[in-house]
Every structure is written in C-alpha cells, then in structure tokens.
Design a protein around this motif. Structure first.
Motif, PDB file in Angstrom:
ATOM      1  N   HIS A 163       0.831  -1.208   0.000  1.00 23.20           N
ATOM      2  CA  HIS A 163       0.000   0.000   0.000  1.00 23.20           C
ATOM      3  C   HIS A 163       0.864   1.257   0.000  1.00 23.20           C
ATOM      4  O   HIS A 163       0.493   2.278  -0.589  1.00 23.20           O
ATOM      5  N   GLU A 164       2.002   1.204   0.677  1.00 26.17           N
ATOM      6  CA  GLU A 164       2.838   2.388   0.841  1.00 26.17           C
ATOM      7  C   GLU A 164       4.063   2.384  -0.069  1.00 26.17           C
ATOM      8  O   GLU A 164       4.974   3.188   0.101  1.00 26.17           O
ATOM      9  N   GLY A 165       4.097   1.467  -1.043  1.00 28.73           N
ATOM     10  CA  GLY A 165       5.177   1.442  -2.011  1.00 28.73           C
ATOM     11  C   GLY A 165       6.500   0.968  -1.448  1.00 28.73           C
ATOM     12  O   GLY A 165       7.574   1.338  -1.960  1.00 28.73           O
ATOM     13  N   LEU A 166       6.453   0.141  -0.411  1.00 33.07           N
ATOM     14  CA  LEU A 166       7.661  -0.398   0.208  1.00 33.07           C
ATOM     15  C   LEU A 166       7.856  -1.853  -0.205  1.00 33.07           C
ATOM     16  O   LEU A 166       6.915  -2.516  -0.646  1.00 33.07           O
ATOM     17  N   ARG A 167       9.069  -2.337  -0.063  1.00 31.52           N
ATOM     18  CA  ARG A 167       9.351  -3.727  -0.408  1.00 31.52           C
ATOM     19  C   ARG A 167       8.915  -4.644   0.726  1.00 31.52           C
ATOM     20  O   ARG A 167       9.386  -4.486   1.857  1.00 31.52           O
ATOM     21  N   PRO A 168       8.023  -5.587   0.477  1.00 30.52           N
ATOM     22  CA  PRO A 168       7.547  -6.471   1.549  1.00 30.52           C
ATOM     23  C   PRO A 168       8.691  -7.220   2.220  1.00 30.52           C
ATOM     24  O   PRO A 168       9.663  -7.631   1.577  1.00 30.52           O
ATOM     25  N   ALA A 169       8.569  -7.391   3.525  1.00 31.79           N
ATOM     26  CA  ALA A 169       9.623  -8.034   4.305  1.00 31.79           C
ATOM     27  C   ALA A 169       9.560  -9.553   4.250  1.00 31.79           C
ATOM     28  O   ALA A 169      10.546 -10.221   4.550  1.00 31.79           O
ATOM     29  N   TYR A 170       8.397 -10.107   3.856  1.00 32.89           N
ATOM     30  CA  TYR A 170       8.217 -11.547   3.966  1.00 32.89           C
ATOM     31  C   TYR A 170       7.952 -12.194   2.607  1.00 32.89           C
ATOM     32  O   TYR A 170       7.270 -11.632   1.755  1.00 32.89           O
ATOM     33  N   ARG A 171       8.491 -13.401   2.478  1.00 32.94           N
ATOM     34  CA  ARG A 171       8.247 -14.222   1.296  1.00 32.94           C
ATOM     35  C   ARG A 171       7.697 -15.564   1.760  1.00 32.94           C
ATOM     36  O   ARG A 171       8.268 -16.206   2.652  1.00 32.94           O
TER      37      ARG A 171
END
Length: 223
Positions: A75-83
């Motif tokens: 939502h905030e254009g950040l790279r998700p921390a989890y895969r």
C-alpha cells in the motif's frame, strides 16, 4: 511509528533456565497495536463500526499478521519483508527489505522496557488493561499511559505476536507472544513474560503491532 534507539536486552527461557544478551539495532515501532479500522482498510475486509475502529485487531493469527505487514508495505510502495514458501519454514524474512514486519521478541522487550529495568515501565493500573481493571473486555488503544519512548499498550489489552519461534525443539513452529492481555492476571503483564501459540491460532486477546528496520536486520546475539 516511534523511533526506538539501539540497546541491549537479556532474554531468558524458563524451560532451559538459560538467559542470553542480545544487541538490538535501532528500529521503528508502531505507537499502538494495529486497530480494527486499520486492519479492515489494509486487508479489504468489511469496514468496522465507528465505535469499534480504535479497538485493537484481535482474532488475528501470526500468519494473518505477517500477511498484513506485506499488504501494508505494498500500500505504501515499500518492499515487503516476507516471502511465503512451500518449504518447512513457510515464511522467510528478507532483512534487507524496507517494508513493515513484526518485531523480534528482543526488539519488543527492549522497546517495552524503554530504559527501565523492573518488570514494568510504570504502575500497572496506569499503563495497562488487565483483569484487575479491564472489566474483562478489550479497550481502545492508547487509553493508558505510554512508556518513556511514547509506546502505548505494550503491556495489557492484547498479547502481541513477535517474529520469533518460541522453542523449536519442543514446540515446533509455535511463535512468541508478548505483553499480556485484558483477561490476564497481573503476573502475566510483565516485560519479560513469554507465551507461545501456533502460527494459525486466533483468539480474542491476541493482536500485533508493526515494526520497520532502520538500516538492516533487527537484532543479533552478543559475543
């Protein structure tokens, strides 16, 4: 989000009677647990009534909380921390990502203590909703006094999921819960108390708050 300074905290394990110091890097931690209104907005679930919006999101599993962190990051254009993976681990944390995540339990305890050394950062009735004053129900976030770093509800109201596995040797994939909840007696609402549960478990006194890394991974063992 509140800036949490770096520091050191000593974690302990009741079963093994072992304790170990952990260096905690600076991070950012939400001032409040995620609310029902926030959870509904980010996940696309049905809107909650206005009177319920400031209540902490509960009945949320560890897996739900991890998925929320990734959704909020997008939502905030950040790279998700989890895969998410198909292997035994299920979820992999990319420590280089700038997105939202769950705090480690070392980060959580360091942030909860806010420079104090006792079991709590203030008088319990002033800082927490617990069985002695909650009338056995959940309350809106921010209704008690914050700690010295501006973090609310670190003790009481709802237990909070952390990233860590509790004790893989005995409990497998069970994850750490911290902080105590509105239905707990005073002895459960202490900075050092740990609880565990399966990552798919949901109950009405368990929620979470989000964190973000500052320049790298959140913690490392001392020495």
């Amino acid at each position: 989000m509140v800036s949490v300074p770096p520091g050191r905290v000593t974690l302990s394990d009741r079963r093994t009677r072992r304790s170990w110091p952990v260096e905690v890097a600076s991070c950012r931690l939400a001032a409040f647990p995620v609310t029902r209104a926030e959870y509904a907005r980010v996940t696309g679930r049905r809107p909650v009534a206005a009177r319920e919006g400031r209540l902490p999101a509960a009945d949320v599993s560890w897996a739900d909380a991890v998925a929320f962190c990734n959704s909020l990051s997008r939502h905030e254009g950040l790279r998700p921390a989890y895969r998410f993976t198909d292997g035994d681990d299920g979820v992999v944390w990319d420590t280089s990502a700038d997105g939202y995540r769950l705090p480690t339990e070392a980060e959580w305890e360091h942030a909860c203590r806010a420079g104090t050394e006792g079991p709590r950062y203030g008088a319990l009735d002033d800082i927490a909703w617990y069985r002695g004053n909650s009338r056995e129900r959940v309350h809106e976030v921010g209704g008690r006094r914050p700690n010295a770093w501006g973090l609310y509800d670190m003790l009481g109201n709802v237990w909070e999921w952390c990233w860590d596995v509790y004790d893989a040797e005995v409990y497998g994939a069970y994850r750490v819960l911290r902080g105590g909840g509105w239905f707990d007696e005073h002895w459960s609402c202490r900075a050092s108390v740990r609880r565990r549960s399966h990552p798919t478990f949901r109950v009405d006194d368990v929620g979470f708050r989000v964190a973000r890394s500052v320049g790298g991974a959140g913690q490392g063992p001392v020495g």
